[in-house]
Structures are given as C-alpha cells and as structure tokens.
Motif scaffolding. Structure first.
Motif, PDB file in Angstrom:
ATOM      1  N   LEU A   1       1.660   4.591   1.139  1.00  0.00           N
ATOM      2  CA  LEU A   1       1.954   3.650   0.061  1.00  0.00           C
ATOM      3  C   LEU A   1       1.548   2.240   0.501  1.00  0.00           C
ATOM      4  N   LEU A   2       0.743   1.573  -0.308  1.00  0.00           N
ATOM      5  CA  LEU A   2       0.294   0.218   0.010  1.00  0.00           C
ATOM      6  C   LEU A   2       1.397  -0.772  -0.316  1.00  0.00           C
ATOM      7  N   LYS A   3       1.734  -1.622   0.652  1.00  0.00           N
ATOM      8  CA  LYS A   3       2.741  -2.655   0.437  1.00  0.00           C
ATOM      9  C   LYS A   3       2.133  -3.897  -0.196  1.00  0.00           C
ATOM     10  N   ALA A   4       0.898  -4.244   0.198  1.00  0.00           N
ATOM     11  CA  ALA A   4       0.227  -5.436  -0.334  1.00  0.00           C
ATOM     12  C   ALA A   4      -1.268  -5.177  -0.353  1.00  0.00           C
ATOM     13  N   ALA A  19       0.749  -2.630 -10.133  1.00  0.00           N
ATOM     14  CA  ALA A  19       1.511  -3.131  -8.985  1.00  0.00           C
ATOM     15  C   ALA A  19       2.821  -3.709  -9.496  1.00  0.00           C
ATOM     16  N   LYS A  20       3.783  -3.829  -8.613  1.00  0.00           N
ATOM     17  CA  LYS A  20       5.067  -4.399  -8.996  1.00  0.00           C
ATOM     18  C   LYS A  20       4.947  -5.887  -9.256  1.00  0.00           C
ATOM     19  N   THR A  21       4.178  -6.588  -8.415  1.00  0.00           N
ATOM     20  CA  THR A  21       4.022  -8.041  -8.518  1.00  0.00           C
ATOM     21  C   THR A  21       2.553  -8.399  -8.330  1.00  0.00           C
TER      22      THR A  21
END
Length: 230
Positions: A1-4, A19-21
């Motif tokens: 899972l990519l965090k950023a 994306a979440k943000t």
C-alpha cells in the motif's frame, strides 16, 4: 500500500488512482516554456482524485500558497470549467491498410463509431446555425458605390504590381552590391518559395554567359559574358 505518491498532473489525468488527500505544493507549474498558474481543468482533474469510494466520506485537498493570488484568478482555477476534450482521431493510410487485412472490417463503420465523428455530429446543428447566420449577414450587406470599391481594388492591385517591380529592381546584383556586407540579415526567396532568414558571410563574383544578338543575314548569333554576384 502506497503511503505517499509525488506525481505531476499527467499521472492524475492518465490513471484512475484515488487518494485520501491531494496536496498541491505550488499554484504554478512549468509548461515547457514558462511558469503559469494551474488551469481550472488541471485543478479539477487532480483534486477530483481526493476521496476513495467506499473508504472515505470526503476527500481532502490542500493547496499550498507561497504568493498572493488575485481573487478572480483563484476563482477561475478552483471553480473553473474542465478543459474541453477533443478527439485527435485520424484515419491514415497505414490504418486503412491494416483494416483491409482484417476480414469483415469496414473503415467507414470505424469512422462512424469513432468519438471524432460523434463530436462532429453533435456540433453539426450549431455549425449549420452559424453558417445560416453568416449567410444572412452576407445578404444584408448593401454596397451603394460599386465604382469606388472597384477603383480601390484596382489601385491596390497596381500598388502590389509596383511593389513587385520595385523589389526586382532593388534586388538586381549591381543595385544590391553596396549592401552586401558580411553580417547582414537576408530574407531568402527563390521561385516564390520563402526559405526564411539567413546571415551573409561572404560573396564572390562569377562570370556567366550573356546573350547578345546580332544579325548574320541568315539568323542571329549569341556571344558575351556578364558578372553575377553570389
């Protein structure tokens, strides 16, 4: 899972990856020639990735500002319209030959089912309406003094012919010789074809035959030379 993930708008427009943000680190971008503000279509496309379906109730968009921004420009960027999507479909020779190799494939059917044809068909009523409006404007034009218009057109054609003749005289080798200095900019034209601008480095004289006629009783004979600067 990519965090950023750090990416340009090309990634956001090319892949459906929510994306979440979404964070804009700058309101300006380099477009290959100059730095400009992010357009409304680019902002909508990138900010629209914020919020994952089924996981987030809302998406978060952070726009980092490092300069003052005119309110009107900010409104156009944030609440502007998306960029128009125009088809660049082109049926070339290679595509036609490849289609002919496939049995049961018709190039005309492919054209009718293309997005390009859909756009053209949708724009046809507006184009017909615009053509009709222009036709009405043309019919409404009323010329009262045709003689003045004819005289003006004749004078303009005479001026055009005079300009061509004057240019021929100015570009004669003997007349152009005083201006042939190294470093001078020259606009190259040959056989009505424009070759653009060039810089004169050097030139030399070349002897070419010049036709001079004299009667011999039975006909004419030609002899003599002339100097050409090249």
């Amino acid at each position: 899972l990519l965090k950023a993930l750090f990416a340009t708008e090309t990634f956001a427009m090319g892949l459906n990856m929510p994306a979440k943000t979404v964070v804009f680190t700058n309101v300006r971008k380099f477009d290959g020639q100059d730095f400009r503000l992010v357009s409304g279509g680019e902002y909508i496309q990138m900010s629209g990735r914020a919020g994952r379906r089924g996981l987030d109730k809302r998406g978060i968009v952070i726009l980092m500002m490092d300069e003052s921004l005119d309110p009107a420009k900010a409104k156009d960027m944030i609440k502007g319209h998306s960029d128009p999507l125009n088809s660049s479909f082109h049926l070339g020779y290679n595509m036609i030959l490849n289609l002919m190799r496939v049995e049961g494939t018709d190039p005309e059917t492919l054209m009718r089912q293309s997005f390009h044809q859909f756009q053209q068909s949708r724009a046809l009523p507006e184009m017909q309406k615009e053509a009709k409006r222009l036709e009405q404007e043309k019919d409404a034009i009323n010329f009262k003094d045709f003689k003045s218009i004819s005289d003006y057109h004749s004078l303009k054609e005479q001026f055009k012919d005079s300009t061509i003749e004057m240019r021929k005289i100015l570009t004669e080798p003997l007349n152009a010789l005083p201006f042939l200095n190294p470093g001078r900019l020259l606009q190259i034209e040959h056989d009505a074809k424009q070759w653009g601008w060039g810089v004169l480095i050097n030139f030399r004289k070349k002897q070419i035959p010049q036709v001079t006629r004299r009667s011999t009783g039975l006909g004419f004979s030609a002899r003599g030379t002339d100097t050409l600067y090249i």
